[in-house]
Motif scaffolding. Structure first.
Motif, PDB file in Angstrom:
ATOM      1  N   SER A 163       0.837  -1.191   0.000  1.00 23.45           N
ATOM      2  CA  SER A 163       0.000   0.000   0.000  1.00 23.45           C
ATOM      3  C   SER A 163       0.879   1.252   0.000  1.00 23.45           C
ATOM      4  O   SER A 163       1.891   1.292   0.702  1.00 23.45           O
ATOM      5  N   GLU A 164       0.472   2.253  -0.777  1.00 18.42           N
ATOM      6  CA  GLU A 164       1.211   3.526  -0.803  1.00 18.42           C
ATOM      7  C   GLU A 164       0.683   4.434   0.302  1.00 18.42           C
ATOM      8  O   GLU A 164      -0.524   4.567   0.484  1.00 18.42           O
ATOM      9  N   GLN A 165       1.610   5.061   1.020  1.00 18.05           N
ATOM     10  CA  GLN A 165       1.242   6.027   2.057  1.00 18.05           C
ATOM     11  C   GLN A 165       2.451   6.895   2.368  1.00 18.05           C
ATOM     12  O   GLN A 165       3.562   6.612   1.922  1.00 18.05           O
ATOM     13  N   LEU A 166       2.232   7.935   3.125  1.00 15.35           N
ATOM     14  CA  LEU A 166       3.370   8.698   3.626  1.00 15.35           C
ATOM     15  C   LEU A 166       4.040   7.876   4.710  1.00 15.35           C
ATOM     16  O   LEU A 166       3.374   7.285   5.558  1.00 15.35           O
ATOM     17  N   SER A 167       5.357   7.826   4.647  1.00 16.17           N
ATOM     18  CA  SER A 167       6.109   7.019   5.593  1.00 16.17           C
ATOM     19  C   SER A 167       7.450   7.696   5.840  1.00 16.17           C
ATOM     20  O   SER A 167       8.236   7.875   4.909  1.00 16.17           O
ATOM     21  N   TYR A 168       7.689   8.073   7.072  1.00 18.65           N
ATOM     22  CA  TYR A 168       8.950   8.742   7.439  1.00 18.65           C
ATOM     23  C   TYR A 168       9.221   9.977   6.567  1.00 18.65           C
ATOM     24  O   TYR A 168      10.345  10.219   6.146  1.00 18.65           O
ATOM     25  N   GLY A 169       8.194  10.734   6.266  1.00 20.84           N
ATOM     26  CA  GLY A 169       8.361  11.981   5.524  1.00 20.84           C
ATOM     27  C   GLY A 169       8.604  11.794   4.037  1.00 20.84           C
ATOM     28  O   GLY A 169       9.069  12.704   3.363  1.00 20.84           O
ATOM     29  N   SER A 170       8.288  10.618   3.502  1.00 17.20           N
ATOM     30  CA  SER A 170       8.441  10.374   2.069  1.00 17.20           C
ATOM     31  C   SER A 170       7.318   9.435   1.626  1.00 17.20           C
ATOM     32  O   SER A 170       6.478   9.043   2.423  1.00 17.20           O
ATOM     33  N   LEU A 171       7.318   9.063   0.338  1.00 12.28           N
ATOM     34  CA  LEU A 171       6.321   8.106  -0.128  1.00 12.28           C
ATOM     35  C   LEU A 171       6.790   6.709   0.225  1.00 12.28           C
ATOM     36  O   LEU A 171       7.910   6.326  -0.110  1.00 12.28           O
ATOM     37  N   GLY A 172       5.931   5.966   0.885  1.00 13.54           N
ATOM     38  CA  GLY A 172       6.284   4.615   1.286  1.00 13.54           C
ATOM     39  C   GLY A 172       5.340   3.598   0.693  1.00 13.54           C
ATOM     40  O   GLY A 172       4.153   3.871   0.481  1.00 13.54           O
ATOM     41  N   TYR A 173       5.884   2.432   0.433  1.00 13.55           N
ATOM     42  CA  TYR A 173       5.109   1.286  -0.041  1.00 13.55           C
ATOM     43  C   TYR A 173       5.291   0.231   1.032  1.00 13.55           C
ATOM     44  O   TYR A 173       6.401  -0.258   1.256  1.00 13.55           O
ATOM     45  N   VAL A 174       4.212  -0.048   1.731  1.00 17.79           N
ATOM     46  CA  VAL A 174       4.272  -0.796   2.983  1.00 17.79           C
ATOM     47  C   VAL A 174       3.334  -1.990   2.952  1.00 17.79           C
ATOM     48  O   VAL A 174       2.432  -2.075   2.120  1.00 17.79           O
ATOM     49  N   VAL A 175       3.549  -2.903   3.908  1.00 22.50           N
ATOM     50  CA  VAL A 175       2.603  -3.976   4.157  1.00 22.50           C
ATOM     51  C   VAL A 175       1.650  -3.443   5.228  1.00 22.50           C
ATOM     52  O   VAL A 175       2.065  -3.213   6.367  1.00 22.50           O
ATOM     53  N   PRO A 176       0.403  -3.200   4.864  1.00 23.26           N
ATOM     54  CA  PRO A 176      -0.523  -2.594   5.836  1.00 23.26           C
ATOM     55  C   PRO A 176      -0.842  -3.524   7.000  1.00 23.26           C
ATOM     56  O   PRO A 176      -0.687  -4.741   6.898  1.00 23.26           O
ATOM     57  N   HIS A 177      -1.278  -2.918   8.096  1.00 21.84           N
ATOM     58  CA  HIS A 177      -1.646  -3.693   9.281  1.00 21.84           C
ATOM     59  C   HIS A 177      -2.753  -4.706   8.983  1.00 21.84           C
ATOM     60  O   HIS A 177      -2.851  -5.726   9.671  1.00 21.84           O
ATOM     61  N   SER A 178      -3.580  -4.449   7.994  1.00 24.56           N
ATOM     62  CA  SER A 178      -4.651  -5.398   7.658  1.00 24.56           C
ATOM     63  C   SER A 178      -4.077  -6.730   7.167  1.00 24.56           C
ATOM     64  O   SER A 178      -4.741  -7.758   7.247  1.00 24.56           O
TER      65      SER A 178
END
Length: 153
Positions: free
Chosen positions: A39-54
């Protein structure tokens, strides 16, 4: 150079004009190629692609309130940065990337442990970044991450 933006669109508006095209193309390359589940989101002040908590309720071990990070892109003072945790966590993937890079760019690879720096925005190897983005699924990333975290305990 961390952003104070609170949304992805606000972050993108802050990108300087001279690098906006390259940054947006890098973002699109990742979004088009990253496996489903990230999932794309803001992460540490930049664009992050993360594994969401869901998908991964445990979150990031450094701060479980945050989702598990995987890739980030940032507009830094003198370069565009791509942070890929898979390269940091998987020596085989790192070796592959370093070996492939000269086939896609005439620029010398400028890299730290997980950070790839692009100072010449017209020399970003988008095709190689597309391949890199496809290399690890969410499940593979969680398994690799958990293996590394369990080893460090």
């Amino acid at each position: 150079m961390q952003s104070n933006a609170t949304t992805v669109s606000a972050y993108l508006e802050e990108i300087p004009e001279e690098r906006k095209y390259a940054f947006l193309k890098l973002r699109d390359t990742i979004l088009t190629n990253i496996p489903k589940g990230f999932s794309e989101q803001l992460s540490y002040g930049s664009l992050g692609y993360v594994v969401p908590h869901s998908i991964y309720q445990q979150g990031y071990h450094c701060n479980p309130k945050l989702p598990l990070p995987f890739i980030s892109i940032a507009s830094q003072k003198h370069f565009i940065a791509l942070y890929h945790m898979g390269i940091y966590a998987d020596p085989e993937l790192l070796h592959w990337f370093v070996a492939e890079y000269p086939k896609y760019s005439s620029q010398k690879l400028d890299m730290g442990k997980s950070c790839i720096r692009f100072k010449k925005f017209d020399q970003i190897p988008f095709d190689l970044i597309a391949q890199l983005s496809r290399k690890i699924t969410v499940k593979q990333w969680i398994n690799r991450y958990e293996t590394l975290i369990n080893k460090s305990k």
